[in-house]
Design a protein around this motif. Structure first.
Motif, short mmCIF file in Angstrom:
data_model
loop_
_atom_site.label_atom_id
_atom_site.label_comp_id
_atom_site.label_asym_id
_atom_site.label_seq_id
_atom_site.Cartn_x
_atom_site.Cartn_y
_atom_site.Cartn_z
N ALA A 169 -6.17 10.45 -50.82
CA ALA A 169 -5.46 10.04 -49.55
C ALA A 169 -6.50 8.85 -49.05
O ALA A 169 -5.95 8.27 -48.48
N ASP A 170 -7.18 8.77 -48.38
CA ASP A 170 -8.17 8.27 -47.48
C ASP A 170 -8.83 7.28 -48.34
O ASP A 170 -8.97 6.02 -47.45
N GLN A 171 -8.79 7.62 -50.19
CA GLN A 171 -9.69 6.57 -50.55
C GLN A 171 -8.82 6.18 -50.61
O GLN A 171 -8.99 4.34 -50.87
N THR A 172 -7.84 5.81 -51.15
CA THR A 172 -6.05 4.70 -51.54
C THR A 172 -6.03 4.11 -49.65
O THR A 172 -5.91 2.90 -49.86
N ARG A 173 -6.30 4.71 -48.48
CA ARG A 173 -5.62 4.49 -47.38
C ARG A 173 -7.37 2.87 -47.25
O ARG A 173 -7.24 2.04 -46.89
N THR A 174 -8.51 3.23 -47.65
CA THR A 174 -9.44 2.65 -47.63
C THR A 174 -9.75 0.97 -48.54
O THR A 174 -10.01 -0.18 -47.83
N LEU A 175 -9.02 1.61 -49.45
CA LEU A 175 -8.50 0.84 -51.01
C LEU A 175 -7.99 -0.62 -50.39
O LEU A 175 -8.35 -1.70 -50.53
N LEU A 176 -6.87 -0.03 -50.54
CA LEU A 176 -5.66 -1.03 -49.18
C LEU A 176 -6.04 -1.42 -48.72
O LEU A 176 -5.44 -3.26 -47.76
N GLY A 177 -6.56 -0.80 -47.71
CA GLY A 177 -6.84 -2.15 -46.41
C GLY A 177 -7.76 -2.52 -46.51
O GLY A 177 -7.78 -3.88 -45.78
N TRP A 178 -8.90 -2.47 -47.55
CA TRP A 178 -9.69 -3.28 -48.06
C TRP A 178 -9.03 -4.83 -48.89
O TRP A 178 -9.10 -6.17 -48.37
N GLY A 179 -8.32 -4.82 -49.94
CA GLY A 179 -7.54 -5.13 -50.56
C GLY A 179 -6.51 -6.64 -49.10
O GLY A 179 -6.62 -7.89 -49.32
N PHE A 180 -6.29 -5.73 -48.28
CA PHE A 180 -5.08 -7.06 -47.33
C PHE A 180 -5.98 -7.69 -46.73
O PHE A 180 -5.30 -8.66 -46.01
N GLY A 181 -6.54 -6.91 -46.58
CA GLY A 181 -7.72 -7.64 -45.46
C GLY A 181 -8.68 -9.08 -46.03
O GLY A 181 -8.76 -9.54 -45.72
N SER A 182 -8.86 -8.93 -47.09
CA SER A 182 -10.00 -9.74 -48.40
C SER A 182 -9.01 -10.93 -48.87
O SER A 182 -10.31 -11.83 -49.67
N PHE A 183 -7.98 -10.60 -48.95
CA PHE A 183 -7.03 -11.69 -49.47
C PHE A 183 -5.56 -11.86 -49.05
O PHE A 183 -5.19 -11.67 -48.40
N GLU A 184 -4.95 -13.12 -49.95
CA GLU A 184 -3.82 -13.82 -48.93
C GLU A 184 -2.97 -14.92 -50.16
O GLU A 184 -3.72 -14.44 -51.97
#
Length: 423
Positions: free
Chosen positions: A304-319
């Motif tokens: 769960a934690d690793q998924t949160r980290t990965l999604l957070g990076w994705g939404f923060g890094s792309f548009e």
């Protein structure tokens, strides 16, 4: 089957334990006595399980592919982040390593059932008989929907049991109903995997129970998740349901993110001793949907934690960027032998690109040569290619915005003469 031996697992319990719920590969509803004893043991030694999980943790696995800077390193054997709209992998590590998928297998089982429902081969109210092979015997060795032996259940209930409760009994029962046996159903699964382009996948059963040749990869599982979302608008909401009650037993969905992140609406957890803790997740924020895959990490909390980290990076890094509006004229193409000698070219459908934030996108138009009338409105007459920093990031077809009728035979003859002298 005596259902009084099992207690109701409420949503409140699921929320309270969150990611610490047992995973889908090896879970059965516990008795009240066993649950109470486990709770007392946990209270007496609150850090024992965490210490054991930490001891089994893998070293951080850095991204081997990343389209934006500062991608995380995650403690799993393989991981991947995909843009849903384009299918492009935004970051990954060991994306094509064939690993045991545990109950992530059931995504293919449910996908095949959903396809059969959409095509009319199955109806939601069709009854399926529970054989002795499909029946769960009430042990803690596997996850179950708790279908009584020789009972019948509807297809839609079995689909919920597969998706929400991760029921091995539900998966086996529907497999036998559709293909006579688990082995027969596995042939359907492998054929579908091949059709979708899942090149590092081989299924042996519909449950994900261990078998040396039962494998899949992070990339393949993301491809499957994308197909489920894309093709199953009617049934995809089932993947976000937090609990399902059947045979008097209420079980919560083991995807902890469904309780803590309102943007998450699926898809599936998995666990066996060999596969570790696995999670495939979909999250939509504004106009962007991302699919993440975590394979073989050391605890339900870690997945769960690793998924949160990965999604957070994705939404923060792309548009998302839109190079052209759907109704915009992108170019004008020449047409021979028509009542008009040119036609406007534009996008047939909306075109969204997922790019690193702040990226400038350039486009190049490529029109088909020697277009001739008659030409239908909507006919593909070229494409537009987008690039960023010298690398292609996507392309879209260009279509005729209006119909071009063929000219009269006399005018066509004159046009032929003109073309001949123009050479």
């Amino acid at each position: 089957m005596n259902t009084k031996n099992y207690t109701v697992l409420s949503v409140a319990v699921a929320i309270a334990v969150g990611a610490l719920l047992p995973s889908s590969g090896v879970f059965a509803a516990p008795s009240h006595k066993a649950k109470t004893s486990a709770a007392k043991s946990a209270a007496a030694k609150p850090s024992a399980s965490k210490k054991a999980a930490a001891a089994n943790a893998l070293p951080p696995l850095a991204a081997q592919v990343a389209l934006a800077p500062n991608a995380p390193a995650l403690q799993s054997k393989a991981w991947l982040l995909m843009d849903f709209d384009s299918g492009e992998v935004l970051a990954s590590a060991n994306a094509d390593e064939a690993l045991p998928p545990a109950s992530l297998t059931k995504m293919m089982t449910s996908y095949i059932v959903e396809q059969a429902l959409r095509s009319g081969k199955l109806k939601p109210t069709d009854l399926v008989t529970v054989s002795e092979n499909a029946w769960c015997r009430g042990t803690s060795a596997e996850s179950c929907m708790y279908l009584p032996l020789n009972s019948q259940a509807t297809v839609i209930d079995l689909l919920r049991g597969i998706i929400i409760q991760s029921g091995n009994d539900a998966s086996k029962a529907i497999a036998e109903h559709m293909a006579s046996s688990e082995a027969g159903f596995a042939k359907l699964m492998n054929a579908e995997a091949q059709r979708l382009g899942m090149t590092h996948t081989h299924f042996v059963n519909p449950t994900g129970l261990p078998d040396p040749t039962h494998k899949s990869s992070a990339r393949d599982l993301a491809i499957l998740a994308r197909a489920i979302i894309r093709d199953g608008a009617e049934y995809y909401p089932l993947y976000a349901e937090r609990d399902f009650k059947y045979n008097g037993i209420k079980q919560g969905n083991r995807n902890a993110l469904l309780y803590t992140d309102p943007t998450v609406d699926g898809l599936k957890t998995g666990h066996t001793a060999e596969a570790g803790y696995c999670l495939v997740t979909s999250s939509k924020r504004n106009d962007t949907r991302l699919i993440s895959v975590i394979l073989n990490t050391h605890s339900p909390q870690a997945r769960a934690d690793q998924t949160r980290t990965l999604l957070g990076w994705g939404f923060g890094s792309f548009e998302k960027v839109t190079p052209f509006a759907t109704n915009a004229v992108v170019a004008t193409a020449k047409v021979s032998f028509g009542k008009a000698d040119k036609v406007d070219a534009g996008l047939g459908t909306p075109w969204l690109l997922t790019v690193p934030r702040g990226t400038k996108v350039q486009t190049v138009v490529e029109l088909k040569p020697d277009l001739k009338a008659p030409l239908a409105k909507g006919a593909v007459i070229g494409k537009v290619v987008a690039s960023a920093n010298g690398k292609p990031v996507g392309e879209a077809p260009l279509v005729a915005q209006t119909e071009v009728e063929q000219s009269t035979w006399l005018l066509r003859a004159w046009q032929h003469v003109g073309q001949w002298f123009g050479k």
